[in-house]
Write a protein that holds these residues in place. Sequence first.
Motif, PDB file in Angstrom:
ATOM      1  N   PHE A   1      -6.344  -0.856  -1.897  1.00  0.00           N
ATOM      2  CA  PHE A   1      -6.535  -0.045  -0.615  1.00  0.00           C
ATOM      3  C   PHE A   1      -7.904  -0.321   0.268  1.00  0.00           C
ATOM      4  O   PHE A   1      -7.612   0.017   1.285  1.00  0.00           O
ATOM      5  CB  PHE A   1      -6.318   1.454  -0.986  1.00  0.00           C
TER       6      PHE A   1
ATOM      7  N   ARG B   1      -7.573  -7.277  -0.479  1.00  0.00           N
ATOM      8  CA  ARG B   1      -6.882  -6.233  -1.207  1.00  0.00           C
ATOM      9  C   ARG B   1      -5.814  -6.954  -2.207  1.00  0.00           C
ATOM     10  O   ARG B   1      -5.244  -7.591  -1.708  1.00  0.00           O
ATOM     11  CB  ARG B   1      -6.078  -5.071  -0.469  1.00  0.00           C
TER      12      ARG B   1
ATOM     13  N   GLN C   1       0.802  -1.228   0.005  1.00  0.00           N
ATOM     14  CA  GLN C   1       0.068   0.034  -0.031  1.00  0.00           C
ATOM     15  C   GLN C   1       0.796   1.175  -0.013  1.00  0.00           C
ATOM     16  O   GLN C   1       0.422   2.241  -0.834  1.00  0.00           O
ATOM     17  CB  GLN C   1      -0.753  -0.251   1.108  1.00  0.00           C
TER      18      GLN C   1
END
Length: 348
Positions: A232, A245, A218
């Motif tokens: 995200f 994710r 991320q």
Amino acid sequence: MKTNPGNFFEDFRLGQLIRHATPRTVTAGDQSLYTALYGSRFAVQSSDAFAKAIGYPAAPVDDLLTFHIVFGKTVPDISLNAVANLGYAECRFLAPVYPGDTLSTVSEVIGLKENSNGKTGTVYVRSVGSNQRGDEVLSFVRWVMVRKRDEAAPPPETVVPELAKRVEPAGLGQACPMLDPAAWDSGLSGSPYLFGDFAAGEKIDHVDGMTVEEAEHQLATRLYQNTAKVHFNQHSESQGRFGRRLIYGGHVISLARALSFNGLANAFHIAAINGGRHVAPLFAGGTVYAWSEILETAELPGRSDVGALRILTRATRDLPCTDFPVADGTPDTPGVILELDYWALMVR
């Protein structure tokens, strides 16, 4: 509505030009964070002193950091509503990027094809990144599967562009100044093996593995200002196809490139990407390994300082590459997750 929901498949038009927000000044801090995320050790991008000794004015920004920043600019307009990024072609690095340069991106829609399910379509775009002087630093084609807003919307005329299978060697090297091979210090670069030591058909197991943590991928995607939702938002992705994710495919590319240092330490510059394919997804907790095959070696017209290696690097998930695994069509088991076909320059 003042917010931007992103473009859906039926919003794209053949020939459409999209000027992407926002310009991005690349800093030494960006390069340091990139190194922290992937551990890349290529000497030219790591050391001003090394780069200046061989002919650069300073250490250039890592080629893939340039790629990710230029790519990231396109996401809010091209792939915010994407299901998947499908592939790349005709990617050429056209000028070096240094800390302090400001990059911006423009894309042209060059192909459209609705998929048979009527729910999605494939959009082909050519994106060009330029610096503050208007010099083109990077050009590439990618194609991405995008959701339709209205499944009943009529499909556009199908246009699938013809793309080159590889970038011709004559088109390589613009982003690399003329170098002094005599100043290349193999002790500092990490390997004694130069251009003449490699041959087509050679296979290299890069040995090392790197496990990806949730926060790392991320951080990386935010570094590139890539806003794709699937990377995200666990709140929404918990209800999606995978239930979690998805790691940005470019993160896998950078991991594989960093791992390739062990065996290809002197392949200091990615001059072009001929093609790429994300074979299977990667999620946090997976460990990435990589191996490479030399597909071709090429002389560059007018250059006696460097030659080009055409390299096919495969990255795997949770599978060491001692036996040089290839994609086997079983994405739910440990195996190949990336195939990347690229040209790298190496001092002669």
